[in-house]
Write a protein that holds these residues in place. Structure first.
Motif, mmCIF file in Angstrom:
data_model
loop_
_atom_site.group_PDB
_atom_site.id
_atom_site.type_symbol
_atom_site.label_atom_id
_atom_site.label_comp_id
_atom_site.label_asym_id
_atom_site.label_seq_id
_atom_site.Cartn_x
_atom_site.Cartn_y
_atom_site.Cartn_z
ATOM 1 N N ASP A 125 0.812 -1.221 0.000
ATOM 2 C CA ASP A 125 0.000 0.000 0.000
ATOM 3 C C ASP A 125 0.845 1.270 0.000
ATOM 4 O O ASP A 125 0.463 2.296 0.571
ATOM 5 C CB ASP A 125 -0.986 0.013 1.173
ATOM 6 C CG ASP A 125 -2.012 -1.115 1.064
ATOM 7 O OD1 ASP A 125 -2.422 -1.414 -0.065
ATOM 8 O OD2 ASP A 125 -2.382 -1.688 2.101
ATOM 9 N N ILE A 126 1.982 1.203 -0.655
ATOM 10 C CA ILE A 126 2.847 2.360 -0.898
ATOM 11 C C ILE A 126 2.793 2.660 -2.389
ATOM 12 O O ILE A 126 2.966 1.758 -3.212
ATOM 13 C CB ILE A 126 4.295 2.069 -0.464
ATOM 14 C CG1 ILE A 126 4.356 1.870 1.055
ATOM 15 C CG2 ILE A 126 5.246 3.170 -0.914
ATOM 16 C CD1 ILE A 126 5.678 1.310 1.550
ATOM 17 N N GLN A 127 2.529 3.907 -2.751
ATOM 18 C CA GLN A 127 2.421 4.275 -4.166
ATOM 19 C C GLN A 127 3.822 4.412 -4.777
ATOM 20 O O GLN A 127 4.574 5.306 -4.400
ATOM 21 C CB GLN A 127 1.679 5.599 -4.319
ATOM 22 C CG GLN A 127 0.226 5.559 -3.892
ATOM 23 C CD GLN A 127 -0.454 6.910 -4.031
ATOM 24 O OE1 GLN A 127 0.165 7.906 -4.383
ATOM 25 N NE2 GLN A 127 -1.752 6.944 -3.754
ATOM 26 N N PRO A 128 4.181 3.538 -5.739
ATOM 27 C CA PRO A 128 5.497 3.662 -6.375
ATOM 28 C C PRO A 128 5.431 4.496 -7.654
ATOM 29 O O PRO A 128 4.456 4.425 -8.415
ATOM 30 C CB PRO A 128 5.865 2.212 -6.698
ATOM 31 C CG PRO A 128 4.544 1.531 -6.918
ATOM 32 C CD PRO A 128 3.528 2.256 -6.064
ATOM 33 N N PHE A 129 6.467 5.292 -7.862
ATOM 34 C CA PHE A 129 6.634 6.065 -9.088
ATOM 35 C C PHE A 129 7.992 5.702 -9.680
ATOM 36 O O PHE A 129 9.028 5.869 -9.019
ATOM 37 C CB PHE A 129 6.599 7.568 -8.807
ATOM 38 C CG PHE A 129 5.270 8.070 -8.299
ATOM 39 C CD1 PHE A 129 4.363 8.672 -9.154
ATOM 40 C CD2 PHE A 129 4.932 7.945 -6.953
ATOM 41 C CE1 PHE A 129 3.144 9.136 -8.687
ATOM 42 C CE2 PHE A 129 3.718 8.403 -6.469
ATOM 43 C CZ PHE A 129 2.819 9.004 -7.349
ATOM 44 N N MET A 130 8.010 5.188 -10.914
ATOM 45 C CA MET A 130 9.265 4.918 -11.596
ATOM 46 C C MET A 130 9.573 6.110 -12.501
ATOM 47 O O MET A 130 8.735 6.499 -13.316
ATOM 48 C CB MET A 130 9.198 3.618 -12.404
ATOM 49 C CG MET A 130 10.530 3.263 -13.058
ATOM 50 S SD MET A 130 10.504 1.660 -13.936
ATOM 51 C CE MET A 130 10.649 0.519 -12.552
ATOM 52 N N ILE A 131 10.767 6.671 -12.346
ATOM 53 C CA ILE A 131 11.169 7.831 -13.139
ATOM 54 C C ILE A 131 11.841 7.313 -14.410
ATOM 55 O O ILE A 131 12.914 6.715 -14.362
ATOM 56 C CB ILE A 131 12.103 8.755 -12.349
ATOM 57 C CG1 ILE A 131 11.520 9.008 -10.938
ATOM 58 C CG2 ILE A 131 12.306 10.060 -13.110
ATOM 59 C CD1 ILE A 131 10.082 9.495 -10.919
ATOM 60 N N SER A 132 11.197 7.542 -15.539
ATOM 61 C CA SER A 132 11.557 6.859 -16.784
ATOM 62 C C SER A 132 12.993 7.108 -17.221
ATOM 63 O O SER A 132 13.669 6.187 -17.699
ATOM 64 C CB SER A 132 10.606 7.285 -17.905
ATOM 65 O OG SER A 132 10.688 8.683 -18.121
ATOM 66 N N ASP A 133 13.479 8.344 -17.069
ATOM 67 C CA ASP A 133 14.855 8.651 -17.451
ATOM 68 C C ASP A 133 15.757 8.782 -16.225
ATOM 69 O O ASP A 133 16.861 9.314 -16.311
ATOM 70 C CB ASP A 133 14.930 9.916 -18.312
ATOM 71 C CG ASP A 133 14.097 11.061 -17.747
ATOM 72 O OD1 ASP A 133 13.413 10.875 -16.730
ATOM 73 O OD2 ASP A 133 14.120 12.159 -18.346
ATOM 74 N N GLY A 134 15.281 8.236 -15.101
ATOM 75 C CA GLY A 134 16.090 8.134 -13.892
ATOM 76 C C GLY A 134 16.452 6.695 -13.588
ATOM 77 O O GLY A 134 17.056 6.410 -12.554
ATOM 78 N N VAL A 135 16.060 5.769 -14.472
ATOM 79 C CA VAL A 135 16.448 4.356 -14.372
ATOM 80 C C VAL A 135 17.114 3.945 -15.676
ATOM 81 O O VAL A 135 16.937 4.593 -16.716
ATOM 82 C CB VAL A 135 15.235 3.430 -14.084
ATOM 83 C CG1 VAL A 135 14.648 3.720 -12.712
ATOM 84 C CG2 VAL A 135 14.168 3.568 -15.167
#
Length: 296
Positions: free
Chosen positions: A169-179
């Motif tokens: 129940d933690i909202q994850p955000f993947m940073i597209s040009d940070g990975v």
């Protein structure tokens, strides 16, 4: 069985991103920045002069500067060297022994992203940053329920951490040009999976733009272990020599040092009086007091 040599590819632009199923927005008062496995060991597979790595490090550096200014806690993961085969378990079959004593410098986080004194570094044992770590506990203590994910590799540890966060129940955000990843195809696969199954995908520009209005004052956030280490620096005792409920005055902590703690807490945006600290001078009592004031 080892990690392959990774060729250059172009990091995705904002126009290349998959559609998010959710409408979550990052909030600096709820977020934690996770810098995932940015160790020399993992970056060496990109080669010595791969433009992909230079761009990745520059982007993560910019995101970290923004996070610091917004008062967002910064957490790192780093795998240990010379892992016991029993600890490493099935990772041995998939990837071999991992970090070894052959070159201890490879254990370090890349120089441009070295953790600072107020950052948290977690030992990384499995794909997910939550496994066998205190990440969830720290986020609960900080009262934060969003995780901003940058680092390597997108389709392995970063994606698995995002899925694990969602299950907690933690909202994850993947940073597209940070990975970054092994290949452009696998990079886009990871973005598509997160956007469609467990989180949200944003570019660095979108992250900084959508979050600026919610940014909180630029105060670092202290965790329990940092408070313990601060107390150890005052009383000059080994970590095992006082219990969490012990009266620290019994270990030589004096009124001058308590006043110094008042000043230290102000660096974290916490106003506390000498009387509040002197009332019950123990690690547990002070951590409870800090947590209450930080939440307020």
């Amino acid at each position: 069985m080892s990690i392959p040599v990774i060729p250059f590819y172009t990091l995705p632009s904002a126009h290349d991103l998959p559609a998010n199923r959710v409408q979550w927005k990052p909030d600096a008062t709820r977020a934690v920045l996770l810098i995932h496995d940015m160790q020399e060991y993992f970056l060496r597979f990109y080669g010595t002069d791969n433009p992909l790595v230079h761009e990745l490090i520059a982007n993560i550096s910019a995101i970290r500067r923004w996070a610091k200014a917004a008062g967002i806690p910064v957490v790192y993961t780093a795998q240990p060297a010379e892992q016991n085969p029993l600890d490493r378990a099935l990772l041995n079959d998939m990837w071999g022994p991992g970090l070894t004593k052959a070159d201890p410098a490879l254990k370090a986080v890349v120089a441009a992203l070295q953790p600072e004194a107020d950052d948290t570094v977690l030992v990384k044992w499995r794909y997910s940053a939550f496994q066998r770590s205190s990440l969830q506990q720290l986020m609960q203590e900080w009262q934060r329920d969003q995780l901003l994910i940058v680092g390597v590799y997108a389709h392995i540890g970063c994606m698995t951490t995002a899925l694990d966060a969602f299950m907690r129940d933690i909202q994850p955000f993947m940073i597209s040009d940070g990975v970054a990843d092994f290949t452009e195809q696998e990079h886009h696969m990871a973005l598509s999976y997160v956007a469609g199954r467990c989180g949200a995908v944003l570019s660095m520009a979108q992250l900084l733009d959508t979050s600026v209005s919610t940014a909180s004052p630029a105060h670092p956030v202290m965790n329990r272990e940092q408070l313990r280490q601060l107390l150890l620096s005052y009383i000059d005792e080994g970590e095992s020599e006082f219990a969490d409920d012990d009266n620290l005055m019994d270990y030589g902590l004096d009124s001058v040092q308590v006043m110094s703690l008042v000043a230290e807490w102000e660096k974290y945006g916490i106003k506390v009086t000498f009387e509040e600290l002197a009332r019950k001078p123990s690690l547990n009592a002070w951590w409870t007091l800090y947590s209450q004031k930080q939440a307020a």
